[in-house]
Design a protein around this motif. Structure first.
Motif, PDB file in Angstrom:
ATOM      1  N   VAL A   1       0.824  -1.194   0.000  1.00  0.00           N
ATOM      2  CA  VAL A   1       0.000   0.000   0.000  1.00  0.00           C
ATOM      3  C   VAL A   1       0.870   1.259   0.000  1.00  0.00           C
ATOM      4  CG1 VAL A   1      -0.163  -0.033   2.519  1.00  0.00           C
ATOM      5  CG2 VAL A   1      -1.925   1.134   1.212  1.00  0.00           C
ATOM      6  N   GLY A   2       0.391   2.250  -0.720  1.00  0.00           N
ATOM      7  CA  GLY A   2       1.022   3.565  -0.688  1.00  0.00           C
ATOM      8  C   GLY A   2      -0.046   4.563  -0.307  1.00  0.00           C
ATOM      9  N   ILE A   3       0.235   5.365   0.692  1.00  0.00           N
ATOM     10  CA  ILE A   3      -0.762   6.355   1.116  1.00  0.00           C
ATOM     11  C   ILE A   3      -0.263   7.736   0.710  1.00  0.00           C
ATOM     12  CG2 ILE A   3      -2.015   7.358   3.052  1.00  0.00           C
ATOM     13  CD1 ILE A   3      -1.776   4.712   4.481  1.00  0.00           C
ATOM     14  N   VAL A   4      -1.130   8.439   0.010  1.00  0.00           N
ATOM     15  CA  VAL A   4      -0.735   9.736  -0.501  1.00  0.00           C
ATOM     16  C   VAL A   4      -1.696  10.774   0.061  1.00  0.00           C
ATOM     17  CG1 VAL A   4      -2.102   9.514  -2.602  1.00  0.00           C
ATOM     18  CG2 VAL A   4      -0.081  10.941  -2.623  1.00  0.00           C
ATOM     19  N   ASN A   5      -1.132  11.929   0.391  1.00  0.00           N
ATOM     20  CA  ASN A   5      -1.976  13.019   0.874  1.00  0.00           C
ATOM     21  C   ASN A   5      -1.388  14.338   0.409  1.00  0.00           C
ATOM     22  OD1 ASN A   5      -4.159  14.123   2.309  1.00  0.00           O
ATOM     23  ND2 ASN A   5      -2.814  14.591   4.030  1.00  0.00           N
ATOM     24  N   GLN A   6      -2.248  15.203  -0.086  1.00  0.00           N
ATOM     25  CA  GLN A   6      -1.832  16.495  -0.622  1.00  0.00           C
ATOM     26  C   GLN A   6      -0.630  16.358  -1.554  1.00  0.00           C
ATOM     27  OE1 GLN A   6      -1.485  19.236   2.640  1.00  0.00           O
ATOM     28  NE2 GLN A   6      -3.682  19.171   3.031  1.00  0.00           N
ATOM     29  N   GLY A   7      -0.689  15.337  -2.386  1.00  0.00           N
ATOM     30  CA  GLY A   7       0.338  15.168  -3.409  1.00  0.00           C
ATOM     31  C   GLY A   7       1.616  14.517  -2.922  1.00  0.00           C
ATOM     32  N   LYS A   8       1.686  14.229  -1.632  1.00  0.00           N
ATOM     33  CA  LYS A   8       2.917  13.641  -1.097  1.00  0.00           C
ATOM     34  C   LYS A   8       2.669  12.217  -0.630  1.00  0.00           C
ATOM     35  CE  LYS A   8       5.350  17.704   0.649  1.00  0.00           C
ATOM     36  NZ  LYS A   8       4.465  18.862   0.785  1.00  0.00           N
ATOM     37  N   MET A   9       3.670  11.366  -0.795  1.00  0.00           N
ATOM     38  CA  MET A   9       3.588  10.000  -0.291  1.00  0.00           C
ATOM     39  C   MET A   9       3.910  10.034   1.193  1.00  0.00           C
ATOM     40  SD  MET A   9       3.068   6.895  -1.341  1.00  0.00           S
ATOM     41  CE  MET A   9       3.671   6.428  -2.952  1.00  0.00           C
ATOM     42  N   ILE A  10       2.960   9.577   2.026  1.00  0.00           N
ATOM     43  CA  ILE A  10       3.255   9.629   3.457  1.00  0.00           C
ATOM     44  C   ILE A  10       3.518   8.246   4.035  1.00  0.00           C
ATOM     45  CG2 ILE A  10       2.107  11.812   3.900  1.00  0.00           C
ATOM     46  CD1 ILE A  10      -0.317  10.309   4.820  1.00  0.00           C
TER      47      ILE A  10
ATOM     48  N   SER B   1      -8.287   0.693  14.840  1.00  0.00           N
ATOM     49  CA  SER B   1      -8.706   0.533  13.447  1.00  0.00           C
ATOM     50  C   SER B   1      -7.755   1.273  12.513  1.00  0.00           C
ATOM     51  CB  SER B   1     -10.127   1.043  13.255  1.00  0.00           C
ATOM     52  OG  SER B   1     -10.104   2.410  12.986  1.00  0.00           O
ATOM     53  N   LEU B   2      -7.589   0.688  11.352  1.00  0.00           N
ATOM     54  CA  LEU B   2      -6.740   1.307  10.349  1.00  0.00           C
ATOM     55  C   LEU B   2      -7.304   2.664   9.950  1.00  0.00           C
ATOM     56  CD1 LEU B   2      -5.641  -1.529   7.961  1.00  0.00           C
ATOM     57  CD2 LEU B   2      -4.263  -0.253   9.549  1.00  0.00           C
ATOM     58  N   GLU B   3      -8.644   2.754  10.013  1.00  0.00           N
ATOM     59  CA  GLU B   3      -9.276   4.036   9.684  1.00  0.00           C
ATOM     60  C   GLU B   3      -8.695   5.149  10.551  1.00  0.00           C
ATOM     61  OE1 GLU B   3     -11.201   4.517   7.243  1.00  0.00           O
ATOM     62  OE2 GLU B   3     -11.987   2.527   6.771  1.00  0.00           O
ATOM     63  N   ASP B   4      -8.561   4.834  11.864  1.00  0.00           N
ATOM     64  CA  ASP B   4      -8.009   5.831  12.776  1.00  0.00           C
ATOM     65  C   ASP B   4      -6.602   6.224  12.349  1.00  0.00           C
ATOM     66  OD1 ASP B   4     -10.240   5.900  14.272  1.00  0.00           O
ATOM     67  OD2 ASP B   4      -9.527   4.494  15.804  1.00  0.00           O
ATOM     68  N   LEU B   5      -5.826   5.190  12.044  1.00  0.00           N
ATOM     69  CA  LEU B   5      -4.442   5.424  11.645  1.00  0.00           C
ATOM     70  C   LEU B   5      -4.384   6.270  10.378  1.00  0.00           C
ATOM     71  CD1 LEU B   5      -1.500   4.595  12.301  1.00  0.00           C
ATOM     72  CD2 LEU B   5      -1.785   2.791  10.612  1.00  0.00           C
ATOM     73  N   PHE B   6      -5.246   5.894   9.437  1.00  0.00           N
ATOM     74  CA  PHE B   6      -5.327   6.580   8.159  1.00  0.00           C
ATOM     75  C   PHE B   6      -5.684   8.046   8.399  1.00  0.00           C
ATOM     76  CE2 PHE B   6      -8.012   7.136   4.153  1.00  0.00           C
ATOM     77  CZ  PHE B   6      -6.919   7.459   3.378  1.00  0.00           C
ATOM     78  N   LEU B   7      -6.647   8.272   9.267  1.00  0.00           N
ATOM     79  CA  LEU B   7      -7.082   9.638   9.544  1.00  0.00           C
ATOM     80  C   LEU B   7      -5.981  10.445  10.211  1.00  0.00           C
ATOM     81  CD1 LEU B   7     -10.805   9.254  10.638  1.00  0.00           C
ATOM     82  CD2 LEU B   7      -9.895  10.450   8.643  1.00  0.00           C
ATOM     83  N   THR B   8      -5.279   9.807  11.158  1.00  0.00           N
ATOM     84  CA  THR B   8      -4.171  10.525  11.805  1.00  0.00           C
ATOM     85  C   THR B   8      -3.130  10.901  10.764  1.00  0.00           C
ATOM     86  OG1 THR B   8      -4.285   8.527  13.132  1.00  0.00           O
ATOM     87  CG2 THR B   8      -3.123  10.408  14.072  1.00  0.00           C
ATOM     88  N   MET B   9      -2.880   9.964   9.855  1.00  0.00           N
ATOM     89  CA  MET B   9      -1.841  10.211   8.852  1.00  0.00           C
ATOM     90  C   MET B   9      -2.241  11.304   7.883  1.00  0.00           C
ATOM     91  SD  MET B   9      -0.663   6.495   7.665  1.00  0.00           S
ATOM     92  CE  MET B   9       0.895   5.833   8.078  1.00  0.00           C
ATOM     93  N   THR B  10      -3.523  11.325   7.511  1.00  0.00           N
ATOM     94  CA  THR B  10      -3.909  12.224   6.429  1.00  0.00           C
ATOM     95  C   THR B  10      -4.496  13.541   6.894  1.00  0.00           C
ATOM     96  OG1 THR B  10      -6.028  11.116   6.298  1.00  0.00           O
ATOM     97  CG2 THR B  10      -4.337  10.398   4.756  1.00  0.00           C
ATOM     98  N   SER B  11      -4.925  13.616   8.162  1.00  0.00           N
ATOM     99  CA  SER B  11      -5.562  14.868   8.580  1.00  0.00           C
ATOM    100  C   SER B  11      -4.502  15.914   8.849  1.00  0.00           C
ATOM    101  CB  SER B  11      -6.416  14.645   9.828  1.00  0.00           C
ATOM    102  OG  SER B  11      -5.574  14.271  10.886  1.00  0.00           O
ATOM    103  N   GLY B  12      -4.710  17.060   8.245  1.00  0.00           N
ATOM    104  CA  GLY B  12      -3.824  18.212   8.480  1.00  0.00           C
ATOM    105  C   GLY B  12      -2.369  17.887   8.352  1.00  0.00           C
ATOM    106  N   ALA B  13      -2.007  17.378   7.184  1.00  0.00           N
ATOM    107  CA  ALA B  13      -0.604  17.012   6.977  1.00  0.00           C
ATOM    108  C   ALA B  13       0.298  18.212   7.169  1.00  0.00           C
ATOM    109  CB  ALA B  13      -0.408  16.446   5.589  1.00  0.00           C
ATOM    110  N   SER B  14      -0.222  19.391   6.891  1.00  0.00           N
ATOM    111  CA  SER B  14       0.603  20.589   7.014  1.00  0.00           C
ATOM    112  C   SER B  14       0.896  20.894   8.481  1.00  0.00           C
ATOM    113  CB  SER B  14      -0.114  21.764   6.360  1.00  0.00           C
ATOM    114  OG  SER B  14      -1.439  21.835   6.844  1.00  0.00           O
ATOM    115  N   GLY B  15      -0.131  20.707   9.333  1.00  0.00           N
ATOM    116  CA  GLY B  15       0.011  21.077  10.725  1.00  0.00           C
ATOM    117  C   GLY B  15       0.821  20.081  11.538  1.00  0.00           C
ATOM    118  N   SER B  16       0.775  18.822  11.149  1.00  0.00           N
ATOM    119  CA  SER B  16       1.377  17.815  12.015  1.00  0.00           C
ATOM    120  C   SER B  16       2.332  16.913  11.254  1.00  0.00           C
ATOM    121  CB  SER B  16       0.284  16.976  12.667  1.00  0.00           C
ATOM    122  OG  SER B  16      -0.537  16.426  11.664  1.00  0.00           O
TER     123      SER B  16
END
Lengths: 327, 239
Positions: A203-212, A289-304
């Protein structure tokens, strides 16, 4: 296993100053089902369009089958099947005619049309005009079109978007069969983690154009971690018993919560607690849940960004897979 | 490869009604003249064009040929482009192992074939009108064939523009409005200065000696527009 089907280096696409895709490094080994995950607007479709040569990268390199896409586009595309976002079709033609328009260009035998229609289960409706198809059938026709040239690499962008549960299941089963039966490597994008979790091997998770995050799905799951919850009669007194066993628990609403303990330790704990005359009501494993993890990873990538980096560096490295962490 | 692409483009046109446009245009023009000459037979055939009724028929038809060609180019290209635009099939077509310049060329050839078929149909249906009205003298086959062909060549810049716009613009209203506007203006082609490309088909029809020259101008200007369109089409991002 180490042979890379798709590799991008610093792939970037700028639209009027904003970076839709920002220095993306994809690495997809042969034989994988690679889940390309990210919220809407994260740059998944833009990336996939660049992989297919539909749009030009602002900078960076795309290599497919180890060849440069810019130089060998036609040779590469001959071995790639694709379905980009919602399906493309000619509504005034039937399924066979739709596939025929592609077959003539790929130059494969006519029997392939029947084969792929059979694979996606459209044989019965082959002679109907496609505009009368349901979305699920159009989507399956799109997959049939992608399979027509017997590709080695299948690129599917949101193949289950807008489908009903049974349609999603059908498509998922279809995709899961590909690497085993035909040795096809699959790149499948989705904004639904559960979807990817059920079919992808990496799996590759991308957010705001960046691979996280980029690693195997099992490493992602491991990172999500699990906890053992033990509900019992007198939790506070039990804490002492637990400590005597060399374990550390968190107390939460009359339950003891353990992190990262193995089966043997659980068994010893339970027997010690029983010996100490505690009544044990429940011993259960709770997955974060992975959902939680996913949300932590993708929410506010700029801030955190630092938080994401912390998550990213925690997991062990997967074999043959590079992991990307937001800087 | 271009042959394969063209054969798929022709396949995609099934049941779109494009061939009806190709058929109805020229036959409609001839039918109009059948009415014109049928109703005013005494005046037109026995008086005004008594010396050469065939030339009269061709001349009268010619008045409507430029607008018909401009309209045909607009309509045909809009329909051809619509096949790919409607369900956003471009992303599928262009993700196939094909050169974009060849996809562009194939769309052009498809339209050119249809225009040529229309020219032949025009010649045939006007000939039938003349024969039914029992015009004297041999059928002027060359004049009938060039009745459509020369103005068509002189109008090619319009096709170049339409090809470019319909295949690259999302909003088809722009090329269609432009094409219809140009068709209407072309009616007054005869009274426009000859430097205006819109006047060329009318010039070609009015002045037989200039026909080849202005057809040449048409092809030359078309070549420039085609090249620009093809380059743009090959480089643009497909949404």
């Amino acid at each position: 296993m180490n042979e890379m089907m798709i590799e991008t280096r610093n792939l970037t696409k700028k639209y009027k100053g904003t970076r839709a895709v920002d220095a993306l490094n994809l690495a997809i080994p042969r034989g994988e089902i690679y889940g390309f995950l990210g919220p809407n607007g994260a740059g998944k479709t833009t990336t996939i369009r660049m992989l297919l040569g539909l749009i030009r990268p602002s900078s960076g390199v795309v290599q497919i089958f180890g060849q440069d896409l810019k130089r060998d586009r036609i040779k590469i595309l001959r071995r790639v099947g694709s379905l980009v976002e919602y399906p493309s079709y000619y509504g005034h033609l039937n399924a066979v005619e739709n596939l025929e328009t592609i077959r003539r260009i790929l130059n494969v035998p006519k029997t392939r049309i029947d084969e792929v229609l059979h694979t996606v289960g459209l044989t019965k409706d082959a002679k109907r005009h496609v505009k009368g198809y349901s979305l699920g059938m159009k989507q399956r026709l799109g997959i049939a079109a992608a399979l027509l040239g017997s590709p080695e690499l299948l690129i599917l962008d949101e193949p289950t978007n807008g489908l009903d549960p049974s349609g999603i299941l059908e498509i998922r089963e279809l995709i899961k069969k590909m690497p085993q039966e035909q040795g096809i490597t699959v790149l499948v994008s989705s904004h639904l983690l559960s979807e990817i979790e059920q079919m992808a091997s990496s799996v590759g998770i991308v957010n705001q154009g960046k691979m996280i995050f980029q690693d195997s799905i099992s490493n992602l799951q491991r990172k999500a971690g699990s906890e053992i919850h033990i509900a019992l009669s007198d939790a506070e007194a039990a804490m002492i018993t637990v400590r005597e066993q060399g374990c550390f628990a968190r107390l939460d609403q009359g339950k003891l919560i353990f992190k990262g303990i193995d089966d043997g330790q659980i068994a010893r704990l339970v027997s010690a607690l029983v010996d100490a005359r505690h009544s044990i009501y429940r011993v259960e494993e709770r997955r974060k849940s992975l959902e939680d993890l996913f949300l932590t990873m993708t929410s506010g990538a700029s801030g955190s960004a630092s938080e994401i980096a912390a998550i990213g560096s925690g997991a062990p490295r997967g074999a043959g897979l590079r992991k990307e962490v937001a800087q | 490869m271009i042959g394969k692409l063209l054969s798929t483009d022709l396949l995609k046109m099934r049941r779109t009604g494009i061939w009806w446009v190709v058929f109805i245009g020229p036959v409609g023009l001839a039918a109009m003249q059948a009415l014109n000459f049928g109703l005013r037979y005494d005046y037109l055939v026995q008086d005004r064009y008594a010396s050469d009724p065939w030339a009269g028929l061709i001349g009268e038809t010619g008045m409507f040929v430029p607008i018909a060609i401009y309209l045909a180019m607009t309509l045909l290209m809009a329909m051809i482009a619509n096949i790919e635009n409607r369900q956003n099939a471009w992303k599928q077509t262009l993700a196939l192992p094909v050169r974009r310049s060849q996809v562009f060329a194939s769309k052009f050839l498809a339209c050119l074939i249809q225009l040529l078929v229309a020219c032949v149909l025009l010649a045939a249906s006007v000939a039938i009108v003349g024969l039914v009205l029992k015009f004297e003298g041999p059928v002027p086959i060359i004049d009938l064939l060039t009745l459509g062909a020369y103005p068509m060549l002189a109008s090619l810049p319009m096709l170049g523009l339409m090809l470019w716009m319909t295949l690259t613009l999302r909003n088809q209203a722009i090329p269609i409005s432009l094409g219809i506007a140009a068709s209407l203006v072309s009616v007054f082609g005869a009274s426009m200065p000859e430097i205006v490309p819109l006047a060329w088909p009318a010039v070609v029809l009015a002045n037989g000696e200039a026909a080849l020259r202005y057809s040449g101008f048409g092809i030359a200007l078309f070549a420039v527009l085609y090249l620009l369109g093809s380059i743009h089409f090959s480089r643009k991002d497909v949404a």
